[in-house]
Every structure is written in structure tokens, then in C-alpha cells.
Design a protein around this motif. Structure first.
Motif, PDB file in Angstrom:
ATOM      1  N   GLY A 197       0.876  -1.285  -0.050  1.00 26.88           N
ATOM      2  CA  GLY A 197      -0.090   0.021  -0.119  1.00 26.88           C
ATOM      3  C   GLY A 197       0.906   1.235   0.091  1.00 26.88           C
ATOM      4  N   MET A 198       2.004   1.219   0.913  1.00 26.46           N
ATOM      5  CA  MET A 198       2.854   2.616   0.865  1.00 26.46           C
ATOM      6  C   MET A 198       3.416   2.686  -0.560  1.00 26.46           C
ATOM      7  SD  MET A 198       4.024   4.679   2.442  1.00 26.46           S
ATOM      8  CE  MET A 198       3.758   4.635   4.043  1.00 26.46           C
ATOM      9  N   MET A 199       3.713   1.361  -1.036  1.00 26.72           N
ATOM     10  CA  MET A 199       4.546   1.463  -2.458  1.00 26.72           C
ATOM     11  C   MET A 199       3.683   2.108  -3.533  1.00 26.72           C
ATOM     12  SD  MET A 199       7.217   1.028  -3.964  1.00 26.72           S
ATOM     13  CE  MET A 199       8.488   0.062  -3.540  1.00 26.72           C
ATOM     14  N   SER A 200       2.457   1.674  -3.528  1.00 25.25           N
ATOM     15  CA  SER A 200       1.281   2.277  -4.449  1.00 25.25           C
ATOM     16  C   SER A 200       1.054   3.781  -4.192  1.00 25.25           C
ATOM     17  CB  SER A 200      -0.016   1.267  -4.116  1.00 25.25           C
ATOM     18  OG  SER A 200       0.167   0.063  -4.420  1.00 25.25           O
ATOM     19  N   PHE A 201       0.973   4.010  -2.952  1.00 22.32           N
ATOM     20  CA  PHE A 201       0.851   5.376  -2.635  1.00 22.32           C
ATOM     21  C   PHE A 201       1.985   6.289  -3.386  1.00 22.32           C
ATOM     22  CE2 PHE A 201       1.415   9.000   0.381  1.00 22.32           C
ATOM     23  CZ  PHE A 201       0.372   9.813  -0.026  1.00 22.32           C
ATOM     24  N   LEU A 202       3.377   5.573  -2.831  1.00 24.08           N
ATOM     25  CA  LEU A 202       4.429   6.507  -3.388  1.00 24.08           C
ATOM     26  C   LEU A 202       4.555   6.751  -4.919  1.00 24.08           C
ATOM     27  CD1 LEU A 202       7.228   5.265  -0.991  1.00 24.08           C
ATOM     28  CD2 LEU A 202       6.051   7.708  -1.008  1.00 24.08           C
ATOM     29  N   ILE A 203       3.998   5.662  -5.617  1.00 28.87           N
ATOM     30  CA  ILE A 203       4.054   5.592  -7.087  1.00 28.87           C
ATOM     31  C   ILE A 203       2.838   6.452  -7.348  1.00 28.87           C
ATOM     32  CG2 ILE A 203       3.250   4.292  -9.201  1.00 28.87           C
ATOM     33  CD1 ILE A 203       4.867   1.896  -7.645  1.00 28.87           C
ATOM     34  N   PHE A 204       1.813   6.626  -6.883  1.00 26.94           N
ATOM     35  CA  PHE A 204       0.806   7.698  -6.967  1.00 26.94           C
ATOM     36  C   PHE A 204       0.916   8.992  -6.932  1.00 26.94           C
ATOM     37  CE2 PHE A 204      -3.003  10.054  -5.577  1.00 26.94           C
ATOM     38  CZ  PHE A 204      -3.740   9.936  -6.730  1.00 26.94           C
ATOM     39  N   LEU A 205       1.691   9.302  -5.596  1.00 25.75           N
ATOM     40  CA  LEU A 205       2.318  10.631  -5.456  1.00 25.75           C
ATOM     41  C   LEU A 205       3.270  11.256  -6.387  1.00 25.75           C
ATOM     42  CD1 LEU A 205       2.075  12.817  -3.069  1.00 25.75           C
ATOM     43  CD2 LEU A 205       4.158  11.830  -1.965  1.00 25.75           C
ATOM     44  N   ILE A 206       4.041  10.346  -6.926  1.00 24.80           N
ATOM     45  CA  ILE A 206       5.170  10.691  -8.098  1.00 24.80           C
ATOM     46  C   ILE A 206       4.390  11.108  -9.560  1.00 24.80           C
ATOM     47  CG2 ILE A 206       6.897   9.752  -9.422  1.00 24.80           C
ATOM     48  CD1 ILE A 206       8.168   8.315  -6.911  1.00 24.80           C
ATOM     49  N   VAL A 207       3.482  10.091  -9.588  1.00 17.16           N
ATOM     50  CA  VAL A 207       2.826  10.374 -10.939  1.00 17.16           C
ATOM     51  C   VAL A 207       1.780  11.705 -10.773  1.00 17.16           C
ATOM     52  CG1 VAL A 207       0.770   9.501 -12.249  1.00 17.16           C
ATOM     53  CG2 VAL A 207       2.389   8.072 -11.512  1.00 17.16           C
ATOM     54  N   VAL A 208       1.022  11.919  -9.675  1.00 19.97           N
ATOM     55  CA  VAL A 208       0.376  13.178  -9.602  1.00 19.97           C
ATOM     56  C   VAL A 208       1.268  14.384  -9.554  1.00 19.97           C
ATOM     57  CG1 VAL A 208      -1.080  14.519  -7.980  1.00 19.97           C
ATOM     58  CG2 VAL A 208      -1.349  11.898  -8.581  1.00 19.97           C
ATOM     59  N   LEU A 209       2.486  14.428  -8.953  1.00 16.79           N
ATOM     60  CA  LEU A 209       3.351  15.660  -9.025  1.00 16.79           C
ATOM     61  C   LEU A 209       4.013  15.752 -10.164  1.00 16.79           C
ATOM     62  CD1 LEU A 209       5.308  15.124  -5.651  1.00 16.79           C
ATOM     63  CD2 LEU A 209       3.522  16.873  -6.166  1.00 16.79           C
ATOM     64  N   GLY A 210       4.552  14.597 -10.931  1.00 21.22           N
ATOM     65  CA  GLY A 210       4.858  14.823 -12.185  1.00 21.22           C
ATOM     66  C   GLY A 210       3.970  15.388 -13.365  1.00 21.22           C
ATOM     67  N   GLY A 211       2.602  14.934 -13.091  1.00 19.20           N
ATOM     68  CA  GLY A 211       1.726  15.421 -13.987  1.00 19.20           C
ATOM     69  C   GLY A 211       1.254  16.884 -13.730  1.00 19.20           C
ATOM     70  N   GLY A 212       1.410  17.321 -12.248  1.00 21.58           N
ATOM     71  CA  GLY A 212       1.411  18.760 -11.958  1.00 21.58           C
ATOM     72  C   GLY A 212       2.353  19.662 -12.565  1.00 21.58           C
ATOM     73  N   PHE A 213       3.658  19.265 -12.589  1.00 26.53           N
ATOM     74  CA  PHE A 213       4.650  19.995 -13.250  1.00 26.53           C
ATOM     75  C   PHE A 213       4.502  19.794 -14.827  1.00 26.53           C
ATOM     76  CE2 PHE A 213       7.339  18.862  -9.418  1.00 26.53           C
ATOM     77  CZ  PHE A 213       7.431  20.253  -8.812  1.00 26.53           C
ATOM     78  N   VAL A 214       3.977  18.916 -15.055  1.00 27.14           N
ATOM     79  CA  VAL A 214       3.610  19.086 -16.788  1.00 27.14           C
ATOM     80  C   VAL A 214       2.682  20.107 -17.164  1.00 27.14           C
ATOM     81  CG1 VAL A 214       2.976  17.627 -18.735  1.00 27.14           C
ATOM     82  CG2 VAL A 214       4.613  16.735 -17.189  1.00 27.14           C
ATOM     83  N   VAL A 215       1.675  19.879 -16.425  1.00 21.25           N
ATOM     84  CA  VAL A 215       0.544  20.999 -16.537  1.00 21.25           C
ATOM     85  C   VAL A 215       0.949  22.159 -16.294  1.00 21.25           C
ATOM     86  CG1 VAL A 215      -1.650  21.594 -15.579  1.00 21.25           C
ATOM     87  CG2 VAL A 215      -1.213  19.159 -16.209  1.00 21.25           C
ATOM     88  N   LEU A 216       1.795  22.500 -15.274  1.00 22.36           N
ATOM     89  CA  LEU A 216       2.294  23.902 -15.019  1.00 22.36           C
ATOM     90  C   LEU A 216       3.161  24.527 -16.201  1.00 22.36           C
ATOM     91  CD1 LEU A 216       3.115  24.017 -11.193  1.00 22.36           C
ATOM     92  CD2 LEU A 216       0.817  25.147 -12.541  1.00 22.36           C
ATOM     93  N   GLY A 217       4.042  23.600 -16.636  1.00 20.50           N
ATOM     94  CA  GLY A 217       4.872  23.811 -17.654  1.00 20.50           C
ATOM     95  C   GLY A 217       4.239  23.984 -19.143  1.00 20.50           C
ATOM     96  N   LEU A 218       2.873  23.633 -19.365  1.00 26.90           N
ATOM     97  CA  LEU A 218       2.442  23.772 -20.610  1.00 26.90           C
ATOM     98  C   LEU A 218       1.376  24.920 -20.857  1.00 26.90           C
ATOM     99  CD1 LEU A 218       1.869  19.961 -21.415  1.00 26.90           C
ATOM    100  CD2 LEU A 218       3.389  21.619 -22.533  1.00 26.90           C
ATOM    101  N   ILE A 219       0.783  25.060 -19.547  1.00 24.83           N
ATOM    102  CA  ILE A 219      -0.288  26.275 -19.579  1.00 24.83           C
ATOM    103  C   ILE A 219       0.400  27.592 -19.028  1.00 24.83           C
ATOM    104  CG2 ILE A 219      -2.413  26.860 -18.274  1.00 24.83           C
ATOM    105  CD1 ILE A 219      -3.019  23.968 -17.881  1.00 24.83           C
ATOM    106  N   GLU A 220      -0.041  28.696 -19.786  1.00 25.28           N
ATOM    107  CA  GLU A 220       0.396  29.998 -19.540  1.00 25.28           C
ATOM    108  C   GLU A 220      -0.461  30.508 -18.852  1.00 25.28           C
ATOM    109  OE1 GLU A 220       1.735  32.300 -22.682  1.00 25.28           O
ATOM    110  OE2 GLU A 220       1.984  30.692 -24.157  1.00 25.28           O
TER     111      GLU A 220
END
Length: 62
Positions: A20-43
Motif C-alpha cells: 500500500g505504501m509503495m502504491s501510494f508513493l507511485i501515485f504521489l510521483i505520478v500526480v506531482l509529475g503530472g502537475g509539473f507538466v501541466v504547469l509547464g504547458l499552460i500559460e
């Protein structure tokens, strides 16, 4: 003593909370990575408004 060759010896002792902890960490990394991508693409443009402030003449002393 039979050994399960398909899995590593560390995977045999992994508990459900560890999974469960490993799943949570993977989920957190995916969400943070997606957030950085969105912030990089949207003006994001700041709101602009004119602010006028009257400065008294006695502030401009020679």
C-alpha cells in the motif's frame, strides 16, 4: 526447503502495508509529475489593473 524461483526473496516477506505504501508513493510521483507538466504547458497570465496613488508634495523635499 523449496525455494520459489519466480520471485525474489525480498518479495516473499512484503506485507500488505508495504504494498500500500509503495502504491501510494507511485501515485504521489505520478500526480506531482503530472502537475509539473501541466504547469509547464499552460500559460498563466496575471491579472492587470491600473493603480493610481497620489503622493503628497511634501515627500519631495530638496
Amino acid at each position: 526447503m523449496a525455494r520459489n524461483r519466480g520471485r525474489s526473496r525480498f518479495a516473499q516477506h512484503q506485507s500488505n502495508s508495504g504494498r500500500g505504501m509503495m502504491s501510494f508513493l507511485i501515485f504521489l510521483i505520478v500526480v506531482l509529475g503530472g502537475g509539473f507538466v501541466v504547469l509547464g504547458l499552460i500559460e498563466v497570465e496575471p491579472t492587470q489593473e491600473v493603480i493610481e496613488r497620489v503622493i503628497p508634495n511634501d515627500r519631495f523635499v530638496d
